[in-house]
Design a protein around this motif. Structure first.
Motif, PDB file in Angstrom:
ATOM      1  N   THR A   1      11.685   6.458   6.582  1.00 54.86           N
ATOM      2  CA  THR A   1      10.435   6.283   7.175  1.00 54.86           C
ATOM      3  C   THR A   1      10.884   5.873   8.686  1.00 54.86           C
ATOM      4  OG1 THR A   1      10.345   3.998   6.616  1.00 54.86           O
ATOM      5  CG2 THR A   1       9.150   5.708   5.230  1.00 54.86           C
TER       6      THR A   1
ATOM      7  N   ARG B   1      13.247   4.490   0.700  1.00 57.20           N
ATOM      8  CA  ARG B   1      12.518   4.531  -0.467  1.00 57.20           C
ATOM      9  C   ARG B   1      12.977   5.440  -1.308  1.00 57.20           C
ATOM     10  NH1 ARG B   1       7.767   7.525  -1.754  1.00 57.20           N
ATOM     11  NH2 ARG B   1       6.948   6.810  -3.957  1.00 57.20           N
TER      12      ARG B   1
ATOM     13  N   GLU C   1      11.532   3.523  -8.853  1.00 58.52           N
ATOM     14  CA  GLU C   1      11.399   3.313  -7.323  1.00 58.52           C
ATOM     15  C   GLU C   1      12.176   2.171  -6.851  1.00 58.52           C
ATOM     16  OE1 GLU C   1       7.543   4.437  -5.961  1.00 58.52           O
ATOM     17  OE2 GLU C   1       7.849   2.870  -4.311  1.00 58.52           O
ATOM     18  N   LYS C   2      12.676   2.525  -5.797  1.00 61.67           N
ATOM     19  CA  LYS C   2      13.626   1.235  -5.032  1.00 61.67           C
ATOM     20  C   LYS C   2      13.374   1.391  -3.817  1.00 61.67           C
ATOM     21  CE  LYS C   2      17.551  -1.409  -6.285  1.00 61.67           C
ATOM     22  NZ  LYS C   2      18.882  -1.304  -7.070  1.00 61.67           N
ATOM     23  N   HIS C   3      13.303   0.201  -2.998  1.00 59.59           N
ATOM     24  CA  HIS C   3      13.347   0.095  -1.390  1.00 59.59           C
ATOM     25  C   HIS C   3      14.495  -0.821  -0.658  1.00 59.59           C
ATOM     26  CE1 HIS C   3       8.875   1.525  -1.395  1.00 59.59           C
ATOM     27  NE2 HIS C   3       8.878   1.177  -2.692  1.00 59.59           N
TER      28      HIS C   3
ATOM     29  N   THR D   1      13.068   7.541  -5.099  1.00 59.57           N
ATOM     30  CA  THR D   1      12.362   7.573  -6.634  1.00 59.57           C
ATOM     31  C   THR D   1      13.313   8.361  -7.400  1.00 59.57           C
ATOM     32  OG1 THR D   1      11.368   9.405  -5.654  1.00 59.57           O
ATOM     33  CG2 THR D   1       9.929   7.536  -5.262  1.00 59.57           C
TER      34      THR D   1
END
Lengths: 113, 115
Positions: free
Chosen positions: A77, A62, A55-57, A64
């Motif tokens: 988001t 975001r 996972e990375k933001h 996955t």
């Protein structure tokens, strides 16, 4: 057969909602990247996730990665009208250190104000 | 910094004619890539230059396509003679580092229509 396939092909949501796009691929990869393309423009790099990451933001993004299922998802988001664009996943499956990418067909996202 | 620029933005030619597309990468970027998107299909890799050398041209569809990057700066992609199936959008991209984690910076593309 193509390496990357995005799902859905098109997505329409209201501003403020979340948008989720999925990508599946067929071979082992070094990394998976997501790009955005606004109409008539070039692709813009959004985020890269390595094969050993899950996972990375980045800001409102975001990503996955599930290498066992050979799939990735991109979540945006609190979407904005300016997020309206096509989104592409791209995999680096090269044996050499070349950066050659294999793209999917993309998901067209429309965010209604 | 100036981005990747491509010229022309649109080109309409007849089958059998020749067209040359040009790409100016970001200054200092040694890596230059050509990709294309044929209508309704995915974006496909054509070839990769490192400076003036062709590193990988495995995606070039046939010998009607010739790419050059003399002097390691701008690149040209010539299609001669053009066929109907060559229609699509041709993208050029560049990256600074040689490696699989260097993000590609794309130009706006050249939309080629062969009639």
């Amino acid at each position: 057969s193509q390496q990357g396939e995005e799902d859905p092909q098109a997505l329409s949501i209201q501003e403020g909602e979340n948008a989720t796009m999925n990508c599946s691929y067929k071979t082992s990869i070094n990394n998976l990247q997501w790009y955005r393309q606004n109409s008539g423009r070039g692709l813009v790099h959004l985020i890269l996730i390595r094969s050993n990451e899950r996972e990375k933001h980045s800001g409102r993004l975001r990503v996955t990665l599930d290498t066992s299922k050979k799939s990735s998802s991109l979540l945006i988001t609190a979407s904005r009208a300016a997020d309206t664009a096509s989104y592409f996943c791209a995999t680096d499956a090269s044996s050499g250190n070349t950066g050659k990418l294999i793209f999917g067909q993309g998901t067209t996202l429309q965010v209604k104000p | 910094e100036a981005g990747v620029t491509q010229f022309p933005s649109h080109s309409v030619i007849e089958k059998g004619q020749t067209v040359t597309l040009r790409c100016d990468p970001i200054s200092g970027h040694d890596n230059l890539y050509w990709y294309r998107r044929v209508m309704g299909k995915e974006i496909k890799f054509l070839l990769h230059f490192v400076k003036e050398s062709k590193q990988d041209e495995s995606g070039m569809p046939n010998n009607r396509f010739l790419a050059e990057r003399t002097g390691g700066t701008y690149s040209t992609l010539k299609v001669q003679p053009a066929e109907l199936e060559d229609s699509g959008v041709y993208f050029c991209a560049s990256s600074q580092d040689y490696g699989r984690e260097s993000p590609l910076h794309f130009g706006n593309g050249t939309r080629l229509t062969v009639t």
